[in-house]
Design a protein around this motif. Sequence first.
Motif, PDB file in Angstrom:
ATOM      1  N   GLN A 175      29.020  53.178  41.151  1.00 57.46           N
ATOM      2  CA  GLN A 175      29.883  52.943  42.309  1.00 57.46           C
ATOM      3  C   GLN A 175      29.396  53.694  43.551  1.00 57.46           C
ATOM      4  O   GLN A 175      29.512  53.188  44.664  1.00 57.46           O
ATOM      5  N   THR A 210      29.726  40.314  50.138  1.00 56.93           N
ATOM      6  CA  THR A 210      30.857  40.438  49.212  1.00 56.93           C
ATOM      7  C   THR A 210      30.457  40.005  47.799  1.00 56.93           C
ATOM      8  O   THR A 210      30.326  40.837  46.906  1.00 56.93           O
ATOM      9  N   ASN A 211      30.237  38.711  47.600  1.00 56.02           N
ATOM     10  CA  ASN A 211      29.968  38.199  46.255  1.00 56.02           C
ATOM     11  C   ASN A 211      28.743  38.835  45.617  1.00 56.02           C
ATOM     12  O   ASN A 211      28.775  39.260  44.459  1.00 56.02           O
ATOM     13  N   ASP A 214      29.255  42.585  44.876  1.00 53.04           N
ATOM     14  CA  ASP A 214      30.190  42.739  43.753  1.00 53.04           C
ATOM     15  C   ASP A 214      29.526  42.362  42.430  1.00 53.04           C
ATOM     16  O   ASP A 214      29.702  43.055  41.417  1.00 53.04           O
ATOM     17  N   ASN A 215      28.761  41.287  42.435  1.00 55.14           N
ATOM     18  CA  ASN A 215      28.063  40.878  41.218  1.00 55.14           C
ATOM     19  C   ASN A 215      27.027  41.929  40.818  1.00 55.14           C
ATOM     20  O   ASN A 215      26.852  42.232  39.635  1.00 55.14           O
ATOM     21  N   GLN A 218      28.856  44.864  39.239  1.00 53.15           N
ATOM     22  CA  GLN A 218      29.311  44.533  37.888  1.00 53.15           C
ATOM     23  C   GLN A 218      28.141  44.525  36.904  1.00 53.15           C
ATOM     24  O   GLN A 218      28.248  45.045  35.787  1.00 53.15           O
TER      25      GLN A 218
END
Length: 669
Positions: A175, A210-211, A214-215, A218
Motif C-alpha cells: 500500500q 484508477t482501474n 487498483d488492479n 490487488q
Amino acid sequence: MSTTESAKAAVTEAGERPTAERQKNTGNATSGPGRWMAGGAPPEKALDFKGSLKRLLQLLRPQRAALIGVLVLGAASVTLTVIGPKILGHATDLILAGVLGKQVPPGVTKEQIVAGLRARGDSTLADIYSRVDLVPGVGIDFDAVGRILLIVLALFVVSSFFGLIQARLTTNLVQQAVYRLRQEVEDKFARLPLKYFDRQPRGEVLSRVTNDIDNLAQSLQQTLSQIVSSLLTVVGVLIMMFLISPLLAVIVLLTVPASAILAAKIGKRAQPNFIKQWSTTGKLNAHVEEMYTGHSLVKVFGRREESAAIFDKQNETLYQASFRAQFISGMIQPAMMFIGNLSYVLVAVIGALRVASGNLTLGEVQAFIQYSRQFSQPVTQIASMANLLQSGVASAERVFALLDAEEQAPEPASPERPAVVRGRVEFQDVSFRYLPDKPLIDDLSLTVEPGQTVAIVGPTGAGKTTLVNLLMRFYELDGGRITLDGVDIAKMNREELRDQTGMVLQDAWLFGGTIAENIAYGADDPSREEIVEAAKATHVDRFVRTLPDGYETVLDDEGGTVSAGEKQLITVARAFLAKPVILILDEATSSVDTRTEVLIQRAMNSLRSGRTSFVIAHRLSTIRDADVILVMEHGRIVEQGDHETLLHSGGAYARLYAAQFAEAMAETD
C-alpha cells in the motif's frame, strides 16, 4: 492556476486547430458511431514483461527494511513449517517400533530377530526390522509420541504467528508503494503538456489512474507474500528432501522443468489477452464517461441506440479478451497439479521399494511424501498466480506509459521575473503550429501597453485562443518570443507567470463544492468578507442571496444547481478575487441571454479596470469600447485599431460587423 484549469482552458481551442489535428484527436472516425468517441487509446504494443516487472519491483526499494522483514519472517515461518514433517516422521517410526516390539518376546535382541528372518529367506522383512529402533516386548511409547505432537503443534503455531506478521508487513509495503505511485502520477500530471490531454480521451486517462493502479495494488497484494513464501518453501523442502533421500529428491526435481516449460507456454499465450483486456477497459471507460457527460446531446440527437451499439461492441471485445486471458491462464494450475500428481505416484512407489529394501524407514518415506506435496503445492501456487501477475504487470505498463510520456520543457534553473509587473505584453515574430506541416501562426508581432483592453476577433480557426494560450505558456513557441514587462516568459517560472493572470473561459468550470469555495478558488485563503466583496462587485451576490443556503449552496461538478449565466458570473467573481495583472476573457458571454450578458459585461468591466485585458469575442457589440481590436485570419493579424476606425476602413472587421448586423436583422424579421 491548477492543471485542471489549464486543461479546461484548451477545450475551446478545439475549433481552432487544423482539421487533420482534430481528426487525429478523435480517432479516424468523423462520422457514424465513431464520432461519439473522444479518441482512441494509444496503439497496443508488445508487453515488455521482464522490464515492466523489474520496474514494478523497484517501487518497493524505498522500503528495504520492511522488505527484509518480510523475507526474514517468511524464512522463519517456512523453516518451522518444513521441520514439522521430519519430526512427525519420527513419531511414525516410534509407533511402528512399538507395534513391532510388542510382537517380539522379551529377552530377544533385534539382531537375533533379523538373523532369524534372513535364515528363513525373508530378507525384505529383515531389512525393515533392521531400520526400526524397537525394544522387544515394549509397545508404543505414547508419552514420547505425545511430546513430539506437542512440539509439532508449537512449531505450527509459531509459524502461523510469523506468517501473520509477514502478511501485515506485506500489506503495508504494497500500500505504501501504491501510495507513492499515485503521488508520482499526480506529480506527472503537473508536468505534462496540454497536448497530451488534447490527444487522450479523459476516460482513458482516468482508467489508468484508477482501474489500472487498483488492479496493480490487488495483484501485488495477493502475489508478493505468496510468492515469497512459496519460493522459500521450495528451497526449504528441497533441502529436507535431499537430506532424507537424494534419489527421491532427484525424481521430484525431474518434474520441475516440465512444469516450468508448460507454465511459460501457457503464460505466453495469455499475456496478449491481458494487454487487450486493460486497453479495452480504458476505451470502454472513455466511451461511458463521454456518454454520461453528454447524455443530453445523445438524447436530443437520437443517438442513444448508436451509443449503445458502440458500448455493446466494446463490451463484447472486453468480454472476449477477459475470458481468453482468464481461461488460458487458468489452465496453468490444473496442468501443474497433473504433473505434481505424477511426481507423487513416483515417490510413493519408489519410496515403498526403498522401505522394503531397508534403505529408508516408514517414517522417512511418510515425511518425504509430505515434502513432495509441499514442494508441488507452492510450485502450483506460483503458476496459478501467473494470471494475477500478468494482469498486474499489464496494468503497470499502462501506468508506466503515462509516467514516461513526454513532459513539458523544464522550468529554467534561474527563472527571471519583472522587477515590477505592470502588464506590458509584447509578441515578437511569434510562430506556432500544432502539426509540423500545418502552420497556424507565423511571424506575429503585437505590443499591448499596461491597462489596455485588446479585443481579438476573427473566424473560427483564426488562432484567437491559441494566442492567449501561448501567453499562458500552455504551449511552447516554435519561433519568436513573448515578453511580460520586458522579460521573456520562456525564462519565467510558469506558476509565477500564471499567478499574474486571470482567465474567464467560455466553458464555466465549477468543481463540486459550495459557491463560496468556488469563488475562493481564485485566491490563497481569502476571508469571507473578501469573497462577498468579489461577489458583490461581479453581481453574484444578487442571485446567491435568493438561494436557501446562500454562499453555502453546494454545486456539483457540472454546476447543475445554477444557470449557465450564473455559473459564468461565479467564474468572473473567482477571477476578480485573484486580482490578476493580466486578464483573459475567452468568449465569456457567448452562451448566455441578453439580460445576463449585460450583468456579465458590467462585472467584466469592473474586473478589467486597471488591468491589461485580452478579450476574445464573436459578439462584436461587446467589444466596442476596447482600446485595440485585432482582426485575425489564418494566424495573422490582418487589421488592428479601435471600433470606429476599423468600421470606416471597410476591411475584414467591417465585413464581420455587417454580417452580424444582417444576421440580427434577419432574426428580428
